[in-house]
Design a protein around this motif. Sequence first.
Motif: not given
Length: 557
Positions: A299-302, A399-405, A433-439
């Motif tokens: 499940x990928x956003x961004x 909370x944040x700015x993400x390139x990818x979730x 596994x929830x992977x958060x890639x920030x800006x």
Amino acid sequence: MEKQPRLLASQLLLKNSLFEVSLNRVLLTWTEIPTKKKRVSGVIHHAFKVGTSHGVSVSEILAVKELDVDSGTKDDGRWQKMPQKSSEAYPYAFTVSYVERAWQHRWRCSDVTFHCLEGALCQQWIQTIREQLAALTSRPKHLLVYINPYGGKQQGKRIYEQKVAPLFILASISTDVIVTEHANHARDHLRTEAELKQYDGVVCVGGDGMFSEMVHGLVSRTQRDNGVDQNSPEEKLVPCTLRIGIIPAGSTDCICYATVGINDPVTSALHIIVGDAQPMDVCSVHHNNTFLRYSVSLLGYGFYGDVLADSERKRWMGPARYDFSGFKTFLTHHYYEGTVSFLPATDILGTPRDKTRCRAGCFICQHNGQLYSEDAPEICETDPDVSDSEYKGGWQVIRGKFLAINAASMSCACPRSPKGLSPAAHLADGTTDLILVRKCSRFNFLRHLLRHTSKYDQFDMTFVEVHRVRRFRFTPRYCQSDSELDLRENGKRLFSQICRDHPACSCSPAYSSWNCDGEILPHAAIEVGVHCQLIKLFARGIEEQPVFEDLPNPCAI
Ligand SMILES: CCCCCCCCCCCCC/C=C/[C@@H](O)[C@H](CO)NC(=O)CCCCCCCCCCCCCCC
Ligand SMILES: Nc1ncnc2c1ncn2[C@@H]1O[C@H](COP(=O)(O)OP(=O)(O)OP(=O)(O)O)[C@@H](O)[C@H]1O
Ligand SMILES: [Ca+2]
């Protein structure tokens, strides 16, 4: 290994050499009998080469057939020239077909033909092996097969007819085959029409999209039959009993690759024939208490949402569309603002950054699977919205700015990235596994992407974090109402036009889309829960060490 009582043992001829052939409930073994003596540099040696002992597990025997020595044909119609000596002295023969391991987790069908002195002995061998095979209750006898003729490189029909159907015939598996005529044909047939009671499993020939159709068809059918409401995000779901087989013929084939170790049609067919079973987690995705879709891989956003949205318009390019759109999306470098809330998986074995890998018979899946099974008692999970601290009843809020979730319920290993998006993720542990890639800068994001293809840790970067979770929610910063969705589509089009006209513009659109196993979701705000081991595949997980060579001593197996 505990010694099993012998069912049969005889001296049989194999390629003009005499072998001691033995069968017990677990193994069929054949060992060359040293007959001739050879003089080498003055010393007499038995002509017994290392590697002339072989063993095959009964569970990996595919079929046994009588060989018609007189006519020189096998009863499957293939011609075979009989060696002169054996047809004269050992006029009766049978062929055993079995699984042989080849390179990189591939399986192949191998044959061995034994010649007997007497017809009665030959029949006794055939009969006994057949009885052994009949006792293997996990093997499917009747399958329902769906072929997507347009998946991947559009080879689905050819792959099935040339590589898979002959193996099913060899193993006496009967099939009903449906070549799909439109998208969701397989899903709707499974959900409403198919008479599932008569089948031991369902098989799809296609990619991850076809597999997703099977999951939706089977899971929805099972919930409907059991009176379970899929629209309630908290509802426990009823596991599906029928296993799903995948014959890979798609563009990514990540479900097949991550459950078998390779995307190879023959290997997958053999896993189906031997009746393997691999449980798998399924995520349910909801928006405002309305069921949207199930997800088993990504499940990928961004980033991955944008890659998919762009690539859907380029289906004509085949599998290369993902590289093209991936490159394009990488250059656009959009980030998205929003809030991620998640419920970490506690009391479990394993973390997303450990060195363990989900492999056949995975202990972590067995352990965590018991903890989180759909039958296990409910663990009290406080709602993240009831308090506004950053840590609420186990829930965490970021909370944040993400390139990818990205949420990876399994490793998502595939030919593009053999270790996958989350190399330590498990197929059946009840977590994602929830992977958060920030800006971050383009350069850093490229470093992160590149690490998916090397041995280096893609999570060991300041702008990347990973959490193993049971549930999560995402809310984009600028919340959309449903009526805004149409506007959003138009707005997005307008926005991307402006950005195309002004390439120097560095601002990002408000919304991306969710890529749900290769399908675009219609909402950005979603709630996700993991349903532990909801489905089963005809697979066994990736085997630890493939065996390439003949076994030197069958007794030591
Ligand atoms: C520089 C090379 C970096 C390579 C990085 C590769 C990471 C690949 C990770 C693949 C994860 C696949 C997860 C599976 C998702 C499936 O449920 C779904 C349905 O089949 N497939 C896709 O959405 C299909 C998703 C396909 C995504 C392909 C992304 C390709 C990125 C290319 C970036 C190029 C940058 C080059 C800059 C010079
Ligand atoms: N007869 C058909 N005509 C058009 N589309 C179909 C048909 N049968 C299935 N589909 C749809 O085609 C989509 C893609 O199929 P499939 O998953 O087999 O290949 P893929 O997209 O190339 O591979 P991957 O999903 O691995 O990227 C699926 O979402 C499925 O719903
Ligand atoms: Ca999992």
